[in-house]
Design an enzyme around this catalytic site. Structure first.
Site: not given
Ligand code: NAP
Length: 481
Positions: A283, A384
């Site tokens: 992340c 992402e």
């Protein structure tokens, strides 16, 4: 082959459905183990156990809880290699990285074992001489944790350790892809002498059913979740019905700003470590690099050279630095991001294709990829990617770099590289992110408060602040008449 049941009330149980599911090695798709397929009925049993265990556990002295956490740390250290190998088998990350994760994961038990002794209260001067006000910090109660596959050990310990230190009990649900590492951690907690019901584990493939059962149960006072922003939002909505406390560690979209005065070789080492660790599936991974236009070509060439040198393959093989992506869906996303960038004019400096390192390695491997001249319109800069793809975008001014970096709904981690101290201070203060790495591509550590702003989440894990997530504040006003 490992085979684990559900860990409930200090015992290993079959799932009430009587079924198990296979856990696959993402490097070659072989079966590496089996886990019990828990459901809502099992969640109910686990919450019963956690609720029964809470009164005794919360009354233990901080010293006792601290001692148990220290034993769990020692247990993890004794079985470090076994945990690391199991993690590589079910998740795919290179063994060296898995060993690093075991240490990072265990550090939370050591750190919060110490913090357990520092859950201090306060006294507040009252408005009248015959009154006293005391502020107490008390454990929240039964907590639930839902965790992702990308850090199968650390994402659990980052939650369990502060919860247990605070005096809470927990029911955890790990990701479907990585239940075995979670079960091994439960075994270590059992061996350390953790009382029955303090930590319970419900593995399974029915995430929504398990999540719903945890959220609907009013005995569960808090949910701590790490995973995608999309699922986090769903859980947040559902948590409203019982007004549960929430900690959410969600997606990221990390920018890395490289200024003209940077030491380019060192900056490239940091960017490479930040981007390609765990095959880009973290992340806090760098998702986009913004580089000053005057050094763009030179810096991009260094990054491409580093990326080319990375060895891709089965994480258990000697020298491998990049393992497989977790599944086909992850590979599809990476491929579509690269295609979209190339279609809109980005240049591929290296990589850009899927890969079959050998006949046996049938998993979802992708070449470490460096893209030059990406733009804000491309998916690689908007979403992402969660894969080994590094987009590079040139900027002219500090102001422009900051605007590009902050132009996202995410706010987890951001990085910058410069030797100019004033710039480092100025830029790090204006980045709208919970974590900023200045000349540091690997900032995560147990003693620092990890967490995001904006749609990257709520709350912090790690550090002194991490324990507050598991404590209620109560004040007691005492009349002396
Ligand atoms: P995910 O799809 O959101 O899954 C995370 C967990 O939620 C898994 O245990 C999953 O179970 C469960 N889940 C999925 N749908 C659910 C539902 N409707 N109700 C209850 N539980 C549900 O995320 P992921 O693909 O595993 O992980 C990658 C994401 O996590 C990335 O976005 C990454 O940035 C983020 N992440 C954030 C941090 C942080 O600290 N901020 C750290 C690591 C990862 P199943 O596996 O059984 O589906």
């Amino acid at each position: 082959m490992k085979r684990y049941g559900l860990f409930i009330g200090g015992e290993w149980l079959e799932a009430s459905s009587g079924t198990t599911f296979d856990v696959l090695n993402p490097a070659d798709r072989t079966v590496v183990g089996q886990a019990a397929a828990g459901n809502a009925a099992d969640v109910n049993k686990a919450v019963d156990a956690a609720a029964r265990a809470f009164p005794d556990w919360s009354k233990r002295t901080a010293r006792e809880r601290s001692g148990l956490l220290a034993k769990i740390y020692d247990g993890m250290m004794k079985r470090k290699e076994e945990i690391a190998r199991l993690m590589t088998l079910e998740q795919g990350k290179p063994l060296g990285e898995a060993r690093g994760e075991v240490q990072y994961a265990a550090d939370f038990f050591q750190w919060y074992g110490e913090e357990a002794k520092r859950i201090y209260g306060e006294t507040i001067p009252a408005n009248s001489p015959d009154k006293r006000i005391w502020v107490l910090r008390q454990p929240v109660g039964v907590t639930a944790a839902i965790t992702p596959w990308n850090f199968p050990a650390a994402m659990i310990t980052r939650k369990v350790a502060p919860a247990l230190a605070a005096g809470c009990t927990m029911v955890a649900k790990p990701a479907e892809q990585t239940p075995l590492t979670a079960a091994l951690l439960a075994e270590i907690m059992q061996e350390a002498g953790l009382p029955p019901g303090v930590f319970n584990l419900v593995t399974g493939t029915q995430a929504e059913e398990i999540g719903d059962a945890l959220l609907a149960d009013s005995r569960v006072r808090k949910l701590t979740f790490t995973g995608s922003t999309e699922v986090g939002k769903t859980l947040m909505r559902k948590a409203a019905d019982t007004v549960k406390r929430l900690s959410l560690e969600l997606g990221g979209q990390a920018p890395y700003l490289v200024f003209a005065d940077a030491d380019l070789e060192q900056a490239a080492i940091e960017v490479t470590a930040s981007k390609f660790r765990n095959a880009g599936q973290t992340c806090v991974c760098t998702n986009r690099v913004y580089v000053h236009h005057s050094i763009k070509e030179e810096f991009a060439a260094i990054l491409a050279r580093y990326a080319q040198e990375l060895k891709v393959g089965n994480g258990l093989h000697e020298g491998v630095q990049i393992g497989p992506l977790i599944d086909e869906q992850a590979l599809d996303k990476v491929e579509s991001h690269v295609r979209d960038a190339v279609d809109q004019g980005a240049r591929v400096l290296t990589g850009g294709r899927k890969l079959r390192p050998s006949e046996q390695e049938t998993g979802c491997f992708y070449e470490p990829t460096v893209l030059l001249d990406t733009t804000e319109k491309m998916r690689v800069e908007q979403e992402e990617t969660f894969g080994p793809v590094l987009p590079i975008h040139a900027f002219e001014t500090e102001e422009e770099a900051l605007a590009l970096a902050n132009n996202t709904p995410y706010g987890l981690a951001a990085y910058l590289y410069t030797r100019d101290l004033s710039r480092a201070v100025r830029v790090s203060e204006r980045l709208e992110y919970g974590i900023v790495g200045v000349n540091d591509g690997m900032p995560s550590t147990a003693q620092a408060p990890f967490g995001g702003m904006k749609q990257s989440g709520l709350g912090r894990e790690g550090g002194r602040q991490g324990i507050d997530e598991y404590l209620e504040v109560k004040y007691v006003s005492v009349g002396l008449k």
